[in-house]
Design a protein around this motif. Sequence first.
Motif, PDB file in Angstrom:
ATOM      1  N   PHE A   1     -19.667   9.168 -20.347  1.00 33.08           N
ATOM      2  CA  PHE A   1     -19.387   7.922 -19.626  1.00 33.08           C
ATOM      3  C   PHE A   1     -17.875   7.809 -19.497  1.00 33.08           C
ATOM      4  N   GLY A   2     -17.395   7.471 -18.293  1.00 28.40           N
ATOM      5  CA  GLY A   2     -15.957   7.443 -18.103  1.00 28.40           C
ATOM      6  C   GLY A   2     -15.531   6.542 -16.959  1.00 28.40           C
ATOM      7  N   SER A   3     -14.250   6.649 -16.606  1.00 28.92           N
ATOM      8  CA  SER A   3     -13.658   5.795 -15.589  1.00 28.92           C
ATOM      9  C   SER A   3     -12.797   6.624 -14.646  1.00 28.92           C
ATOM     10  N   GLN A   4     -12.936   6.362 -13.345  1.00 22.37           N
ATOM     11  CA  GLN A   4     -12.101   7.009 -12.336  1.00 22.37           C
ATOM     12  C   GLN A   4     -11.483   5.938 -11.450  1.00 22.37           C
ATOM     13  N   HIS A   5     -10.165   5.902 -11.392  1.00 22.16           N
ATOM     14  CA  HIS A   5      -9.491   4.959 -10.506  1.00 22.16           C
ATOM     15  C   HIS A   5      -9.419   5.535  -9.090  1.00 22.16           C
ATOM     16  N   VAL A   6      -9.673   4.662  -8.131  1.00 28.66           N
ATOM     17  CA  VAL A   6      -9.648   5.055  -6.728  1.00 28.66           C
ATOM     18  C   VAL A   6      -8.806   4.059  -5.936  1.00 28.66           C
ATOM     19  N   GLN A   7      -8.375   4.479  -4.763  1.00 26.52           N
ATOM     20  CA  GLN A   7      -7.721   3.587  -3.819  1.00 26.52           C
ATOM     21  C   GLN A   7      -8.515   3.623  -2.520  1.00 26.52           C
ATOM     22  N   VAL A   8      -8.940   2.439  -2.072  1.00 24.92           N
ATOM     23  CA  VAL A   8      -9.722   2.342  -0.838  1.00 24.92           C
ATOM     24  C   VAL A   8      -9.003   1.394   0.119  1.00 24.92           C
ATOM     25  N   PRO A   9      -9.122   1.607   1.437  1.00 27.97           N
ATOM     26  CA  PRO A   9      -8.442   0.728   2.392  1.00 27.97           C
ATOM     27  C   PRO A   9      -8.899  -0.715   2.244  1.00 27.97           C
ATOM     28  N   VAL A  10      -7.961  -1.659   2.377  1.00 30.85           N
ATOM     29  CA  VAL A  10      -8.345  -3.066   2.349  1.00 30.85           C
ATOM     30  C   VAL A  10      -9.271  -3.356   3.525  1.00 30.85           C
ATOM     31  N   GLN A  11     -10.249  -4.206   3.319  1.00 33.21           N
ATOM     32  CA  GLN A  11     -11.204  -4.520   4.385  1.00 33.21           C
ATOM     33  C   GLN A  11     -10.813  -5.833   5.060  1.00 33.21           C
ATOM     34  N   GLY A  12      -9.574  -5.853   5.496  1.00 36.09           N
ATOM     35  CA  GLY A  12      -9.042  -6.990   6.226  1.00 36.09           C
ATOM     36  C   GLY A  12      -8.091  -6.490   7.290  1.00 36.09           C
ATOM     37  N   LEU A  13      -7.154  -7.325   7.700  1.00 39.59           N
ATOM     38  CA  LEU A  13      -6.163  -6.928   8.695  1.00 39.59           C
ATOM     39  C   LEU A  13      -4.770  -7.041   8.105  1.00 39.59           C
ATOM     40  N   ALA A  14      -3.821  -6.423   8.768  1.00 38.36           N
ATOM     41  CA  ALA A  14      -2.421  -6.518   8.388  1.00 38.36           C
ATOM     42  C   ALA A  14      -1.687  -7.343   9.436  1.00 38.36           C
ATOM     43  N   LEU A  15      -1.126  -8.480   9.017  1.00 41.25           N
ATOM     44  CA  LEU A  15      -0.337  -9.327   9.907  1.00 41.25           C
ATOM     45  C   LEU A  15       1.138  -9.067   9.648  1.00 41.25           C
ATOM     46  N   PHE A  16       1.862  -8.707  10.710  1.00 43.73           N
ATOM     47  CA  PHE A  16       3.295  -8.474  10.615  1.00 43.73           C
ATOM     48  C   PHE A  16       4.035  -9.592  11.336  1.00 43.73           C
ATOM     49  N   ILE A  17       4.869 -10.316  10.623  1.00 39.23           N
ATOM     50  CA  ILE A  17       5.768 -11.291  11.236  1.00 39.23           C
ATOM     51  C   ILE A  17       7.170 -10.702  11.139  1.00 39.23           C
ATOM     52  N   ASN A  18       7.695 -10.251  12.288  1.00 42.55           N
ATOM     53  CA  ASN A  18       8.887  -9.425  12.293  1.00 42.55           C
ATOM     54  C   ASN A  18      10.131 -10.170  12.768  1.00 42.55           C
ATOM     55  N   ALA A  19      11.279  -9.595  12.461  1.00 40.78           N
ATOM     56  CA  ALA A  19      12.565 -10.160  12.868  1.00 40.78           C
ATOM     57  C   ALA A  19      12.946  -9.658  14.261  1.00 40.78           C
ATOM     58  N   PHE A  20      14.008 -10.244  14.809  1.00 40.84           N
ATOM     59  CA  PHE A  20      14.400  -9.943  16.182  1.00 40.84           C
ATOM     60  C   PHE A  20      15.211  -8.661  16.317  1.00 40.84           C
ATOM     61  N   ASN A  21      15.773  -8.145  15.224  1.00 41.21           N
ATOM     62  CA  ASN A  21      16.787  -7.097  15.357  1.00 41.21           C
ATOM     63  C   ASN A  21      16.229  -5.702  15.592  1.00 41.21           C
ATOM     64  N   PHE A  22      14.967  -5.444  15.213  1.00 40.83           N
ATOM     65  CA  PHE A  22      14.366  -4.136  15.429  1.00 40.83           C
ATOM     66  C   PHE A  22      12.979  -4.297  16.064  1.00 40.83           C
ATOM     67  N   PRO A  23      12.929  -4.600  17.365  1.00 39.87           N
ATOM     68  CA  PRO A  23      11.625  -4.828  18.005  1.00 39.87           C
ATOM     69  C   PRO A  23      10.756  -3.585  18.103  1.00 39.87           C
ATOM     70  N   ALA A  24      11.319  -2.393  18.041  1.00 41.80           N
ATOM     71  CA  ALA A  24      10.534  -1.158  18.092  1.00 41.80           C
ATOM     72  C   ALA A  24      10.239  -0.649  16.685  1.00 41.80           C
ATOM     73  N   TRP A  25      11.282  -0.277  15.962  1.00 47.02           N
ATOM     74  CA  TRP A  25      11.098   0.267  14.613  1.00 47.02           C
ATOM     75  C   TRP A  25      10.427  -0.749  13.694  1.00 47.02           C
ATOM     76  N   GLY A  26      10.753  -2.029  13.847  1.00 49.22           N
ATOM     77  CA  GLY A  26      10.154  -3.053  13.000  1.00 49.22           C
ATOM     78  C   GLY A  26       8.645  -3.085  13.092  1.00 49.22           C
ATOM     79  N   LEU A  27       8.109  -2.773  14.274  1.00 51.79           N
ATOM     80  CA  LEU A  27       6.654  -2.674  14.428  1.00 51.79           C
ATOM     81  C   LEU A  27       6.118  -1.416  13.772  1.00 51.79           C
ATOM     82  N   TRP A  28       6.670  -0.273  14.167  1.00 52.99           N
ATOM     83  CA  TRP A  28       6.017   0.989  13.797  1.00 52.99           C
ATOM     84  C   TRP A  28       6.275   1.421  12.369  1.00 52.99           C
ATOM     85  N   GLU A  29       7.364   0.955  11.739  1.00 53.32           N
ATOM     86  CA  GLU A  29       7.539   1.314  10.321  1.00 53.32           C
ATOM     87  C   GLU A  29       6.490   0.632   9.463  1.00 53.32           C
TER      88      GLU A  29
END
Length: 531
Positions: free
Chosen positions: A148-176
């Motif tokens: 009997f044992g334990s295994q840690h896993v990482q699974v994708p969150v089952q929600g969404l990611a909301l990004f509220i970004n600044a004005f200075n990097f309209p391209a990189w700020g999104l894609w990073e």
Amino acid sequence: MTIITLPPSCTELLLNHLGGRWTAGTGDATPLFDPVLGTELVRVDATGLDLSGGFEHTRRVGGTALRALTYRARAGLLGAIGKVLQANRDAYYEIATANSGTVKNDSAVDIDGAIYTLGTYARLGDALGDRLTLLDGDATPLAKGGAFGSQHVQVPVQGLALFINAFNFPAWGLWEKAAPALLSGVPVVVKPGTSTAWLTQRMVRDVVEAGILPPGALNIVCGSSAGLLDALRPFDVLSFTGSADTAALLRRHPAVAERSVRVNIEADSVNSAVLMPGAVPGSAAFDLLVKEVAREMTVKSGQKCTAIRRIFVPEALYDAAAEAIGARLAKTTVGNPRNEAVRMGSLVSRAQLRSVQDGLATLQQHAQTLFDGRGAALIDADPAIAACIAPVLLGTRDADGTDIVHTTEVFGPVATLLPYRDAAHARALVARGEGSLVCSLYGEDGADSAHALADTALDLAASHGRVHVITPEVATLQSGHGNVMPQSLHGGPGRAGGGEELGGLRALNFYHRRAAVQGSAAVLGGVQASA
């Protein structure tokens, strides 16, 4: 470069994309302006959007489809997005010039930086292979014989990611942010900084219309952020880039305080550059500091969260450093970025210009003005219309007694020169920034210098997300004090927000949930086989 036709005044309302369709707002739209010419470009509005329904569509449709793909398949999507952006690169440069007022080299930091980041995560994701789950360490026995044992896993969150970004990097700020989120299998909603939202919206439009991602995987809301946090649910994540004051409001919102929405914050940062003890005027380390300070003050007109705001030099070099930095800044031509003679364009708006002028006036009450480029005429720009400001170098010999220079970030081409007595004093002064995104150190080559640089870097690591060490042997190789590379961590403790982004595959941690699966050896073997 291909020239695109910019829309005439008031003729185009940028559409929002949410719930699987393009939607216009129903309120009074906000105009976006050319910060140099003062002409209206496009308008944005998010009034009347069904945020709750749109977010649910994002989770149910976009999230389900993304999680059904392997990491390698999602990496392929990132690569395809990069190709779409590359194909439309000229149009993005034109939009950046018109809406952000940036010269071509500054636009490249944003646009080409975004494409590079996507490519990096496409390669990292491909190496993860055809799996749906990530293992976190080895299995741990919890009973004799390992039955009997334990295994840690990482699974994708089952929600969404909301990004509220600044004005200075309209391209990189999104894609990073979007690159590791999409690679993790998490759908995205981005709310770009309003004043420069056009470039973000155009990129999202191009990717959506190319049909690369599953429906619902990529969404954009242009305009006000009102109601966005109200629509978040417990398994969603929120990433914010902006002011510390706004960050504090987000942390108190019920979505975060009561529903435990995971939040990542990148806020104000009074970043530093330190010339190490032993340097002399004209030495390689001295010249490297001068060059990097001038570059960081002027790239994107100082509108970078990672820009150098405080410059620390040995007491004996204060006057020499002031003269050398000022002489280099004097070569900076400011004005209309369409003019080839211009090396630094404008701030993003007249409102931002007023903010920088107010902040500069506040600092000038406590520091001497060592160089002020504002006396030179703007090139091909009307100072009554354009949001242009030349670089200003401040300084004070009382680095201990002038607290405001350690705590005030003027988000423009402004920095303050400060002297220190010895290495310990320099470290203490840097730490008064109360947590920063980056500090850069400048020293000579050689074993003794390398040892001192390493010790200082490790000491400052406790209060910084990144410590950038520059010596002559890496002068032509180093990526730059303010350039955020996707392979390295971006973020910082304390007033910098306490967040972490990028850092290679470390970025995926924010978009995954860690859990322990406990069971028999056969069950754990099945878990391991599926990862």
